[in-house]
Write an enzyme that holds these catalytic residues in place. Structure first.
Site, PDB file in Angstrom:
ATOM      1  N   ASP A 156     -57.735   6.119  37.881  1.00 55.13           N
ATOM      2  CA  ASP A 156     -57.095   4.804  37.987  1.00 55.13           C
ATOM      3  C   ASP A 156     -58.136   3.865  38.580  1.00 55.13           C
ATOM      4  O   ASP A 156     -58.345   3.815  39.782  1.00 55.13           O
ATOM      5  CB  ASP A 156     -55.868   4.889  38.897  1.00 55.13           C
ATOM      6  N   GLU A 207     -57.434  -1.153  29.690  1.00 50.63           N
ATOM      7  CA  GLU A 207     -56.680  -2.403  29.769  1.00 50.63           C
ATOM      8  C   GLU A 207     -57.606  -3.612  29.904  1.00 50.63           C
ATOM      9  O   GLU A 207     -58.538  -3.594  30.718  1.00 50.63           O
ATOM     10  CB  GLU A 207     -55.741  -2.326  30.974  1.00 50.63           C
ATOM     11  N   HIS A 229     -52.060  -4.187  28.870  1.00 51.35           N
ATOM     12  CA  HIS A 229     -52.105  -2.848  29.472  1.00 51.35           C
ATOM     13  C   HIS A 229     -52.017  -1.785  28.363  1.00 51.35           C
ATOM     14  O   HIS A 229     -51.048  -1.017  28.306  1.00 51.35           O
ATOM     15  CB  HIS A 229     -50.912  -2.751  30.435  1.00 51.35           C
TER      16      HIS A 229
HETATM   17  O1  TA6 Z   1     -52.983  -0.007  35.134  1.00 52.70           O
HETATM   18  C1  TA6 Z   1     -52.874   1.174  35.894  1.00 52.70           C
HETATM   19  C2  TA6 Z   1     -51.626   1.074  36.758  1.00 52.70           C
HETATM   20  O2  TA6 Z   1     -51.697  -0.010  37.645  1.00 52.70           O
HETATM   21  C3  TA6 Z   1     -51.438   2.416  37.476  1.00 52.70           C
HETATM   22  O3  TA6 Z   1     -51.700   2.295  38.862  1.00 52.70           O
HETATM   23  C4  TA6 Z   1     -49.974   2.764  37.174  1.00 52.70           C
HETATM   24  O4  TA6 Z   1     -49.108   2.160  38.116  1.00 52.70           O
HETATM   25  C5  TA6 Z   1     -49.835   2.145  35.785  1.00 52.70           C
HETATM   26  O5  TA6 Z   1     -50.459   0.879  35.923  1.00 52.70           O
HETATM   27  C6  TA6 Z   1     -48.444   2.083  35.218  1.00 52.70           C
HETATM   28  O6  TA6 Z   1     -47.667   1.168  35.923  1.00 52.70           O
HETATM   29  P1  TA6 Z   1     -46.113   1.023  35.457  1.00 52.70           P
HETATM   30  O7  TA6 Z   1     -45.531  -0.022  36.369  1.00 52.70           O
HETATM   31  O8  TA6 Z   1     -46.117   0.598  34.013  1.00 52.70           O
HETATM   32  O9  TA6 Z   1     -45.520   2.399  35.612  1.00 52.70           O
END
Ligand code: TA6
Length: 298
Positions: free
Chosen positions: A215, A272, A171
């Site tokens: 997103d 990601e 990520h």
């Molecule tokens: O990868 C994008 C995502 O799924 C967004 O929807 C947001 O939730 C982000 O990840 C961050 O998630 P986190 O649990 O690290 O705050």
């Protein structure tokens, strides 16, 4: 269960003078500081979390100034590992977002210097099953190569005696000068699910540009994408990853995150490397799956 090794033990067993040094990092969490001819990096054992990768005078990774550094919370920024699920758990609303790996301490399996590169392998093998999401016999390794590029290999070994299904993502939070000037190329004509619009399925036309909360889960994505921020290009080359997630929280979501500065959304973008949703992996017993992301400053 054995006590986790001390910094001194890790430094004695795995340290490389002038190249790899284990030390207490933020919040007292143990990290490895890596210095090679081409780059410098910081890797926390907590979540096997790469937090910095500096090459060509630039840190490719964004790290929030508000991040927490504590055992039960993921670090905000760098490269969190999402495993064995992505996003919310499919059935258990009390389960943590993005799985279990990013808030667990990994063991150091090996450290090796090869020519101008350093390879560090971190391993997570729970001593007992974690719910039914992580059966005994499944080992997660993060094999990180620090060189002129940052190569991350997320390796899942299944010796559980049965097929193992999982989702995974690197990520990655990238540092950019100004999100308003950023374009992400390489996803043209690719279908995506828009999480800001009821997961509606859409098609990307041209480069991805940012004018609000973004997103998106891109499906069946090409191996390479590139971030252009007006000053430099960052190439993301992948192997065995079928999805790419693009995220910027923008103003409201940024303000709602306690571990993220209200204005930090302007200086980051997540691109990601993932296998999630319809691209989840079903790994037969006795097999290993490795997903790779290689980040290079162009
Ligand atoms: O990868 C994008 C995502 O799924 C967004 O929807 C947001 O939730 C982000 O990840 C961050 O998630 P986190 O649990 O690290 O705050």
């Amino acid at each position: 269960m054995n006590a986790p090794p001390t910094v001194d033990h890790l430094q004695a067993e795995f340290g490389l003078t002038g190249i790899v040094h284990f030390e207490p990092g933020e919040g007292g969490l143990i990290c490895a500081r890596v210095r090679t001819r081409h780059a410098q990096a910081v890797i926390y054992l907590h979540g096997a979390h790469v937090t910095r990768f500096v090459t060509g005078g630039r840190d490719l990774l964004f790290l929030s100034e508000k991040s927490h550094y504590q055992a039960d919370t993921p670090i905000r920024g760098g490269v969190p590992i999402c495993f064995p699920w992505f996003g919310p758990h499919a059935t258990d609303s009390s389960a943590p977002m993005h799985g279990l790996a990013r808030t667990r301490q990994f063991a150091v399996e090996s450290v090796a210097a090869r020519d101008d590169d350093v390879e560090i392998t971190l391993r997570l093998r729970p001593g007992q099953p974690i719910g039914d999401a992580w059966p005994l016999g499944v080992t997660l390794r993060h094999r990180i190569v620090i060189g002129s590029s940052l190569e991350m290999n997320l390796e899942v070994e299944n010796a559980s005696g049965a097929p193992f299904g999982f989702e995974e993502a690197l990520h990655t939070y990238f540092a950019v000068n100004d999100i308003h000037r950023v374009e992400v190329s390489g996803l043209d004509n690719t279908e995506y699910l828009d999480k800001t619009d009821g997961m509606n399925r859409k098609k990307q036309v041209g480069p991805v540009r940012f004018t609000g909360e973004t997103d998106r889960v891109y499906l069946a994505t090409p191996a390479t994408t590139t971030i252009h921020d007006g000053e430099c290009d960052i190439e993301i080359a992948t192997d065995h990853a079928d999805a790419t997630v693009v995220w910027n929280p923008w103003i409201a979501k940024a303000a709602a995150m306690p571990d993220f500065g209200d204005d930090e959304w302007q200086r980051m973008v997540c691109v990601e490397t993932a296998n999630c949703g319809r691209h989840a992996v079903n790994l037969p017993d006795g097999m290993t799956h490795t997903m790779t992301a290689r980040l290079s400053l162009k």
